[in-house]
Design an enzyme around this catalytic site. Structure first.
Site, PDB file in Angstrom:
ATOM      1  N   LEU A  13      -2.501  -4.380   0.114  1.00 30.68           N
ATOM      2  CA  LEU A  13      -2.135  -5.681  -0.430  1.00 30.68           C
ATOM      3  C   LEU A  13      -2.328  -6.814   0.571  1.00 30.68           C
ATOM      4  CD1 LEU A  13       1.077  -4.642  -2.395  1.00 30.68           C
ATOM      5  CD2 LEU A  13      -1.125  -5.319  -3.369  1.00 30.68           C
ATOM      6  N   ASP A  53       1.832  -6.726  16.511  1.00 27.40           N
ATOM      7  CA  ASP A  53       2.659  -5.694  15.894  1.00 27.40           C
ATOM      8  C   ASP A  53       4.019  -6.328  15.630  1.00 27.40           C
ATOM      9  OD1 ASP A  53       4.452  -3.536  15.420  1.00 27.40           O
ATOM     10  OD2 ASP A  53       3.141  -2.175  16.520  1.00 27.40           O
ATOM     11  N   ASN A  81       3.978  -8.968   4.811  1.00 25.25           N
ATOM     12  CA  ASN A  81       3.488  -7.819   4.059  1.00 25.25           C
ATOM     13  C   ASN A  81       3.592  -6.509   4.834  1.00 25.25           C
ATOM     14  OD1 ASN A  81       1.605  -6.389   1.993  1.00 25.25           O
ATOM     15  ND2 ASN A  81       0.506  -6.209   3.942  1.00 25.25           N
ATOM     16  N   TYR A 160      12.694   4.402   2.937  1.00 27.79           N
ATOM     17  CA  TYR A 160      11.929   3.223   2.531  1.00 27.79           C
ATOM     18  C   TYR A 160      12.778   2.292   1.663  1.00 27.79           C
ATOM     19  CZ  TYR A 160       8.279   0.559   0.051  1.00 27.79           C
ATOM     20  OH  TYR A 160       7.501  -0.433  -0.495  1.00 27.79           O
ATOM     21  N   LYS A 164      14.255  -1.472   2.643  1.00 25.48           N
ATOM     22  CA  LYS A 164      13.834  -2.627   1.849  1.00 25.48           C
ATOM     23  C   LYS A 164      15.032  -3.314   1.199  1.00 25.48           C
ATOM     24  CE  LYS A 164       9.266  -2.800   2.185  1.00 25.48           C
ATOM     25  NZ  LYS A 164       8.513  -4.012   2.581  1.00 25.48           N
ATOM     26  N   VAL A 193       1.278  -0.383  -7.573  1.00 26.00           N
ATOM     27  CA  VAL A 193      -0.109  -0.748  -7.284  1.00 26.00           C
ATOM     28  C   VAL A 193      -0.867   0.462  -6.739  1.00 26.00           C
ATOM     29  CG1 VAL A 193      -1.603  -2.369  -6.065  1.00 26.00           C
ATOM     30  CG2 VAL A 193       0.714  -3.061  -6.701  1.00 26.00           C
ATOM     31  N   THR A 195      -3.370   1.381  -4.432  1.00 27.09           N
ATOM     32  CA  THR A 195      -4.179   0.904  -3.299  1.00 27.09           C
ATOM     33  C   THR A 195      -5.173   1.956  -2.818  1.00 27.09           C
ATOM     34  OG1 THR A 195      -2.438   1.597  -1.768  1.00 27.09           O
ATOM     35  CG2 THR A 195      -2.416  -0.700  -2.496  1.00 27.09           C
TER      36      THR A 195
END
Length: 260
Positions: A13, A53, A81, A160, A164, A193, A195
């Site tokens: 993305l 980074d 992102n 994850y 988030k 999505v 990817t």
């Protein structure tokens, strides 16, 4: 001439944000990547590639200095992102069985997804303050929405989702602190999505299809994953219309709580 910094711009993305935004000659686009030498797909685009980074504050400061020199010390948009995923099948209940690797997974997810994004935001804040638009957009996920996770009945990707969810709250806290300065903070989920389209084997394609078909139990009309092109296009439409009155929100690529 709007200016944009996009972190995690080498692929997925982030790359698509860079591609779509740089297609407009009026935009000045800075693509942040961890390793310039491997970000070959960005070469040839009308952008500036910066090596940084988000877990390394000094590299972020160096990148911000380059942006400042090019823009007169201003920045309009920061698109956070960059991030990492964990192993899909790791759940909180497996934590005691594999303490060391799970601990590292949770620490790594929080260090990159949450703290790293805070570092990036704070590093570019002086430039954003001088900018005209003052928009900070952070890529989140519907997996961090408790209601959606409950509806799916999915215990996976715990590290994850937790990192988030913490990031969403950080976005809200930034928003409340800086609303009076005209800042617009937004946490946005890109939807589901694909990817990796075109890179999987036929067997992997079948496994992926079985995965996303599971989402139909919460959204019967779900037709399948979005392409990066459609996801970014719809997110940019939401970003463009978001206002300071709505700052601090966590929404989907539709601009609401429809995560698919």
């Amino acid at each position: 001439m709007p200016s944009y910094v996009i972190t995690g711009a080498a692929k997925g993305l982030g790359l698509e944000f860079v591609s779509q935004l740089s297609s407009d000659a009026k935009n000045t686009v800075f693509a942040l990547v961890r390793n310039k030498s491997t970000a070959t797909v960005l070469k040839g685009l009308p952008i500036t590639i910066l090596e940084a980074d988000i877990t390394d504050v000094e590299s972020l400061k160096a990148a911000a200095s380059v942006v400042a020199a090019a823009t007169g010390g201003k920045l309009d948009y920061l698109i956070n992102n960059a991030g990492v995923h964990d192993r899909a099948k790791v759940t909180l209940s497996t934590y005691p069985e594999d303490l060391e690797s799970n601990l590292l997974e949770y620490v790594s997810s929080f260090r990159v997804n949450t703290i790293g994004t805070l570092h990036a935001t704070n590093t570019f804040l002086p430039l954003l303050r001088a900018g005209a638009t003052k928009k900070v957009v952070t890529l989140s996920t519907g997996a961090a929405d408790a209601g959606f996770a409950t509806a799916l009945g999915s215990p996976g990707q715990a590290a994850y989702a937790i990192s988030k969810a913490a990031l969403n709250m950080a976005v809200t806290k930034f928003a409340m602190a800086l609303k009076d300065e005209g800042f617009v903070f937004l946490a946005i989920s890109p939807g589901l999505v694909d990817t990796a389209v075109g890179t999987r084997s036929p067997e992997e394609d079948e496994q992926y299809k079985a995965f996303w078909l599971g989402f139909r139990k919460v959204s019967p009309n779900f037709e399948g994953p979005l392409t990066p092109q459609i996801s970014v296009k719809t997110m940019l439409e939401v970003i463009d219309r978001w206002t300071v009155e709505e700052t601090g929100a966590f929404v989907s690529h539709h601009g609401n709580k429809e995560w698919l």
